[in-house]
Write an enzyme that holds these catalytic residues in place. Structure first.
Site, short mmCIF file in Angstrom:
data_model
loop_
_atom_site.label_atom_id
_atom_site.label_comp_id
_atom_site.label_asym_id
_atom_site.label_seq_id
_atom_site.Cartn_x
_atom_site.Cartn_y
_atom_site.Cartn_z
N CYS A 20 -7.82 1.02 -1.04
CA CYS A 20 -7.64 0.44 0.40
C CYS A 20 -7.79 -0.18 0.16
O CYS A 20 -9.11 -1.25 -0.18
CB CYS A 20 -8.52 1.76 1.59
SG CYS A 20 -8.24 1.54 3.24
N CYS A 71 0.64 -0.70 -0.03
CA CYS A 71 0.11 0.45 0.31
C CYS A 71 0.66 1.60 -0.48
O CYS A 71 1.81 1.38 1.14
CB CYS A 71 -0.81 -0.36 1.54
SG CYS A 71 -1.96 1.48 1.38
N ASP A 81 -22.10 -4.07 25.58
CA ASP A 81 -21.18 -4.54 24.18
C ASP A 81 -20.64 -2.72 24.06
O ASP A 81 -21.31 -1.53 23.06
CB ASP A 81 -22.11 -4.32 23.10
CG ASP A 81 -20.98 -3.99 21.68
OD1 ASP A 81 -19.56 -4.17 22.01
OD2 ASP A 81 -21.64 -4.61 21.33
N CYS A 134 -14.26 -4.35 22.31
CA CYS A 134 -13.32 -3.55 21.26
C CYS A 134 -12.45 -2.87 21.88
O CYS A 134 -10.95 -2.81 21.71
CB CYS A 134 -14.43 -2.61 20.42
SG CYS A 134 -14.43 -1.13 20.75
N CYS A 172 -3.13 0.84 8.30
CA CYS A 172 -3.33 -0.82 8.46
C CYS A 172 -1.47 -1.09 9.31
O CYS A 172 -0.92 -0.85 8.43
CB CYS A 172 -3.49 -0.87 7.06
SG CYS A 172 -5.10 -1.04 6.65
N GLU A 211 -30.15 1.74 24.37
CA GLU A 211 -29.20 2.23 23.66
C GLU A 211 -29.77 3.99 23.55
O GLU A 211 -30.17 5.02 23.84
CB GLU A 211 -29.14 2.14 22.03
CG GLU A 211 -28.78 2.88 21.02
CD GLU A 211 -27.50 3.56 21.24
OE1 GLU A 211 -26.62 1.75 21.37
OE2 GLU A 211 -26.89 4.45 21.31
N TYR A 245 -26.12 -0.65 25.24
CA TYR A 245 -25.29 -0.30 24.06
C TYR A 245 -25.17 -1.12 22.92
O TYR A 245 -24.69 -2.00 22.42
CB TYR A 245 -23.89 -0.31 24.34
CG TYR A 245 -23.67 -0.09 25.89
CD1 TYR A 245 -22.86 1.02 26.40
CD2 TYR A 245 -23.47 -0.99 27.13
CE1 TYR A 245 -22.85 1.57 27.51
CE2 TYR A 245 -23.14 -0.24 28.32
CZ TYR A 245 -22.86 0.75 28.49
OH TYR A 245 -22.72 1.36 30.08
N GLN A 259 -21.50 -2.29 13.08
CA GLN A 259 -20.23 -3.11 13.33
C GLN A 259 -19.39 -3.34 11.80
O GLN A 259 -20.10 -3.16 10.54
CB GLN A 259 -20.12 -4.53 13.61
CG GLN A 259 -21.32 -4.62 15.41
CD GLN A 259 -19.53 -4.67 15.99
OE1 GLN A 259 -18.79 -4.21 15.35
NE2 GLN A 259 -20.24 -4.56 17.14
N1 SAH Z 1 -24.19 -3.70 20.46
C1 SAH Z 1 -24.20 -2.63 18.82
C2 SAH Z 1 -23.41 -1.60 19.04
C3 SAH Z 1 -22.53 -1.53 19.32
S1 SAH Z 1 -21.25 -0.19 19.23
C4 SAH Z 1 -23.70 -3.43 17.67
O1 SAH Z 1 -22.85 -4.98 17.74
O2 SAH Z 1 -23.65 -3.36 16.74
C5 SAH Z 1 -21.64 0.88 21.60
C6 SAH Z 1 -22.65 1.55 21.31
O3 SAH Z 1 -23.65 2.24 22.90
C7 SAH Z 1 -23.58 2.22 20.37
O4 SAH Z 1 -24.37 1.95 19.77
C8 SAH Z 1 -23.09 3.94 20.98
O5 SAH Z 1 -24.75 4.97 20.06
C9 SAH Z 1 -23.49 3.40 22.22
N2 SAH Z 1 -23.70 3.81 23.23
C10 SAH Z 1 -22.20 4.78 24.16
N3 SAH Z 1 -22.68 5.02 25.25
C11 SAH Z 1 -23.96 5.01 25.85
C12 SAH Z 1 -24.16 4.70 26.97
N4 SAH Z 1 -23.66 5.58 27.65
N5 SAH Z 1 -25.33 4.25 27.09
C13 SAH Z 1 -26.39 3.86 26.73
N6 SAH Z 1 -25.32 3.78 25.10
C14 SAH Z 1 -24.47 4.21 24.68
#
Ligand code: SAH
Length: 382
Positions: free
Chosen positions: A89, A6, A311, A338, A15, A263, A242, A213
Site C-alpha cells: 500500500c 495503485c 481533541d 479530525c 486513497c 480520557e 480526550y 495518531q
Molecule cells: N489527543 C490524543 C487522542 C485523540 S483521539 C492524541 O492526539 O493522540 C480521541 C480520544 O478521545 C481517544 O483516545 C478516545 O479514546 C477518546 N474519547 C472518545 N470519547 C471520549 C469521551 N466521551 N470522553 C473522553 N475521551 C473520549
C-alpha cells in the site's frame, strides 16, 4: 511529485485522491476547512508533507481466502465483508506490510486457519502492526477467534526469525461477530506488550488498544501548531481533554504550571500516567472519565482552568462539555479536530456560550485520503 499507481485504486476506498496532484489535494482540503469555518474565522494555511508516502504507522489487515482457497489479507471491500487482497500500500508503513506478508506465508506450515466470517470457523481474524517512527520499535497484534493458540511459541519464534526487528507480539482474542477489530482479552506472547515512540522530544508508550495518531511526522506539526495557539507562558492550568496516551498534555507540560488530562479509554489512561513518569513530568495528572462528565464535575467543584485543549473523536464534542467549559471560563480554548463538520457544529455552540473562534490552521494528516485536520484557537469574549 512523482505519480504513483495503485492496483486497488477506487476498490479499497482508501486513497480517493490518488489521481490528483498532492498540491491540489492540499488546496481542496484548505478550501473545505475554509468553507465550513467561514462563519467563525479564517484558515491561515495548510501544512502538507514533504514526502507524503508510506506515512501510516498503524496497519490493519483482515485475513481471508480467495475463491481458490488461497490465504489473502487486506481490507474489507466497501460496505461488504469480502476481503480485497492488499499486499503493498502506498500510504502504509512498508515494514508493516512486509511483516503481514510473512505472517500470510507462515500460516499453512503451522496449519493455522484464517477465520471465516460466514461460517464462524477458523482462527486468525486480523493482524495489526504498529511501528514507532523514531525508535523503530514494532508491535504485532494477532487477533484470534479463540484463546487456544496451538504451537504459539514456535509461531512466535518463526516470525521473529524473519523479523528480529519486532519488539513485541500480542494475541488479542475476539470471539464476537462485531465490526470491532480488537476484543477485550489479550496475552502478551513476546516482549513488553507495548512499544515506545518519541514525539516533540518526549517518549510515549503505546498499548494495542490506545489511540495514537497514525501519521507521526505530521503529528508533531499538529501539536506544535496547537501548543503555539495556546500561547502558554508557564503559569497556566491546562486541561487536555480526550487526551489519549497524554501526548498533547505531556508535550505542553514544560510550558504550563499544571496539566490535567481526561480520557475514557482505560488502557490509554494507564499509558498516559506511565508516560508522565517515563518523562519525569511531574505537573500532570490524568483521569479516566467521560470528558463531558469530568468537566461538569470540575465546574461544579469550583475549579478553574486557563487553557483547554480538546481533541475529540470524529463525532466531535458535546453540549455538556462546552457548557462546562463556559462555567470553568478559561481564557483560551484550542480545538483540534479530525472532522471539520462536527468542528463547525461545535463552534456554533461555543459561540453561544461566549467563545469566539479567532484563527484556524489545517494540517494534512492523511495525504491522498479526503480527511482534513484542523486546529482552531478560541477566546473568551470579555
Ligand atoms: N489527543 C490524543 C487522542 C485523540 S483521539 C492524541 O492526539 O493522540 C480521541 C480520544 O478521545 C481517544 O483516545 C478516545 O479514546 C477518546 N474519547 C472518545 N470519547 C471520549 C469521551 N466521551 N470522553 C473522553 N475521551 C473520549
Amino acid at each position: 511529485m512523482e505519480k504513483m499507481e495503485c492496483p486497488h485504486f477506487k476498490k479499497c476506498g482508501g486513497c480517493m485522491y490518488l489521481d490528483m496532484p498532492y498540491e491540489k489535494q492540499l488546496m481542496i482540503k484548505k478550501k473545505e476547512a475554509e468553507t465550513l469555518l467561514k462563519p467563525y474565522c479564517s484558515v491561515h494555511s495548510i501544512a502538507g508533507m514533504e514526502n507524503p508516502w508510506h506515512y501510516r504507522n498503524k496497519v490493519h489487515a483482515v485475513m481471508g481466502r480467495d475463491r481458490k482457497g488461497k490465504i489473502i489479507s487486506g481490507v474489507y471491500m466497501e460496505g461488504t465483508h469480502k476481503v480485497l487482497p492488499v499486499e503493498d500500500c502506498l500510504i502504509e508503513n512498508e515494514k508493516a506490510d512486509e511483516i503481514i506478508g510473512t505472517i500470510r506465508g507462515l500460516l499453512p506450515s503451522f496449519k493455522m486457519k484464517v477465520y471465516d466470517e460466514d461460517t464462524g470457523y477458523g482462527f486468525l481474524r486480523h493482524v495489526l502492526v504498529r511501528t514507532a517512527h523514531v525508535t523503530g520499535e514494532i508491535m504485532v497484534v494477532l487477533v484470534t477467534a479463540s484463546p487456544v493458540f496451538p504451537s504459539k511459541n514456535n509461531f512466535v519464534k518463526a516470525l521473529r526469525q524473519v523479523h528480529p526487528e519486532i519488539t513485541t507480539i500480542i494475541q488479542n482474542v475476539n470471539g464476537r461477530s462485531t465490526s470491532m477489530v480488537l476484543g477485550d482479552k489479550e496475552h502478551v506472547l513476546y516482549g513488553p506488550g507495548f512499544i515506545v515512540d518519541e514525539l516533540c522530544g518526549k517518549k510515549f508508550r503505546i498499548s494495542s488498544k490506545s489511540f495514537y495518531q497514525v501519521n507521526s511526522v505530521q503529528t508533531e506539526v499538529l501539536y506544535e501548531t496547537a501548543i503555539r495557539a495556546a500561547g502558554l507562558t508557564g503559569k497556566e492550568t491546562v486541561i487536555d481533554a480526550y487526551c489519549g496516551i497524554g501526548t498533547i498534555g505531556i508535550a505542553a507540560a514544560d510550558r504550563a504550571k499544571e496539566v490535567i488530562g481526561v480520557e475514557l479509554n482505560r488502557d490509554a489512561v494507564r499509558d498516559a500516567v506511565l508516560n508522565a513518569k517515563m518523562n519525569q513530568v511531574k505537573n500532570v495528572r490524568f483521569y479516566c472519565n467521560d470528558a463531558g462528565r469530568f468537566m461538569t464535575q470540575m465546574a461544579a467543584g469550583k475549579a478553574s482552568a486557563d487553557v483547554v485543549f480538546l481533541d475529540p473523536p470524529r463525532s466531535g464534542s458535546t453540549e455538556e462539555f462546552i457548557q462546562a467549559v463556559a462555567v470553568l471560563s478559561p481564557r483560551r480554548v484550542v480545538y483540534i479536530s479530525c472532522n471539520p463538520e462536527t468542528l463547525a457544529r461545535d463552534l456554533a455552540v461555543f459561540r453561544k456560550k461566549g467563545y469566539q473562534a479567532k484563527e484556524a490552521w489545517a494540517v494534512d494528516m492523511f495525504p491522498w485520503v479526503p480527511h482534513c485536520e484542523c486546529v482552531v484557537k478560541l477566546e473568551r469574549r470579555s
